[in-house]
Design an enzyme around this catalytic site. Sequence first.
Site, PDB file in Angstrom:
ATOM      1  N   SER A   1       0.837  -1.207   0.000  1.00 47.72           N
ATOM      2  CA  SER A   1       0.000   0.000   0.000  1.00 47.72           C
ATOM      3  C   SER A   1       0.869   1.253   0.000  1.00 47.72           C
ATOM      4  CB  SER A   1      -0.947  -0.009   1.196  1.00 47.72           C
ATOM      5  OG  SER A   1      -0.220   0.095   2.386  1.00 47.72           O
TER       6      SER A   1
ATOM      7  N   ARG B   1       0.400   3.525  -3.272  1.00 49.18           N
ATOM      8  CA  ARG B   1      -0.272   4.807  -3.039  1.00 49.18           C
ATOM      9  C   ARG B   1       0.547   5.947  -3.649  1.00 49.18           C
ATOM     10  NH1 ARG B   1      -0.110   4.849   1.963  1.00 49.18           N
ATOM     11  NH2 ARG B   1      -2.077   3.779   2.319  1.00 49.18           N
TER      12      ARG B   1
ATOM     13  N   ASN C   1      -0.590   7.970  -7.091  1.00 51.37           N
ATOM     14  CA  ASN C   1      -0.875   9.400  -7.051  1.00 51.37           C
ATOM     15  C   ASN C   1      -0.010  10.174  -8.019  1.00 51.37           C
ATOM     16  OD1 ASN C   1      -2.825  10.641  -4.991  1.00 51.37           O
ATOM     17  ND2 ASN C   1      -1.983   8.861  -3.943  1.00 51.37           N
TER      18      ASN C   1
END
Lengths: 280, 156
Positions: free
Chosen positions: A203, A207, A211
Amino acid sequence: MSGSSDGGGTVAYIQHHLTNLCVGDCDPVTHKAAGFWALHLDTVFFSVALGVLMIAVSWRMGQNLATGTPNGFQNFVEMIIDFVSGQVKDTFPGHNPIIAPLALTIFVWVWLMNFMDLIPVDLLPAIASGVLGIEYLKVVPTTDLNTTLAMSLTVFALILYYNIKIKGVGGYLKMFLFHPFGKFFVPVNIVMSVIEELAKPLSLALRLFGNLFAGELVFLLIALIGGTMAVGLGALIWFPLQVVLDLGWLIFHLLVITLQAFIFMVLTIVYLGMAHTEEH
Amino acid sequence: MNINVTLIAQIIAFVTLLWFVNRVLWNPMNDLLAARQKRIADGLAAADKGKHELEMSEKRAKEHLIEAKSQAAEIMAQAEKRGNEIVEEAKEKARTEGDRLITGAKAEIDQEVNRAKEQLRGQVASVAAAGAGRILGREVDEKAHDDLMKDLVSQI
């Protein structure tokens, strides 16, 4: 930037921008990495260059540190350090001298790498191809999954190390067996805990990568507005629109890159804090 | 997913950077901040101590002042008392001295009077004798009429 207005040109433009400068085991046609032994030279170059910049600036500043009244730049650095150590003090139980410098490194380095996203998307690739003759260049290291995964795996290794160091091998394994549902659900517990542990580095890495990759893509799309759609009088409409959109996304993205660097740092501290606590 | 040897390169870069940050940035800055914190804390403590000492010495000065005032008042009272005493003593002395002088003078006067009386008495006797001699035409033998003379003198 490709001047043609058909869909193929647009896709090629984006594809071109999302292709790393690959050396080693690469596909000769698409220039994508074909096997494990392919090195993204641009990713490594920019991340190492930013790291060197960090160290050079801190070293330069370290030459004349003022104990009493610091000047502007030292003030700024002290502010960042105070902020990071405040975060560590708030979220990390106990004391470990490696946590704060780790958090600081992650925060500043990730922020700097993210910041490369704010440089106009065509600037560095144009310089690279025009001056240096390098055809492919992807300037934002954090839009390369290798970078984010490298950091999250390092953090994961530290998580494992401190889990075993603090709880012992037995204590750590026991956590897999009896967490989170108690001793009557051992098989379920094992699956849940393994997923939970593996989700941490994944994660973290995904992440940040997601992004920044998305942000880069939006910048590319905004760049396409002016580049491929503006021919003749249409430029009067499309060019101002591109400028406004680009500025808007830039300001928003400035927030995003800071936030992402902050999240990566805080989650690192939290995960390592969890590794340091006996009771789960 | 595009995982390749870049991952390993980035791990090495990250760990190296971590080591450098710890050495070049974190440790010096942390030491510096700790030193400054200590300096500020020391300064504040010193200021507190100074303030406390000032209060203490002000209090002490006030106490000294009060003590000195009371001492001064005491000394003044004592001096007044002593002065009164001296005045009284002097008065007393003067009075006794005066009395003594008066008695002395009185005694002298008495003595003087007595002597004058004696002398007068003697002279009167001799005058009387001379007078009597003239009257009688012959000399009055004082020795012969000694008893008579004494009697006469005592009568004066």
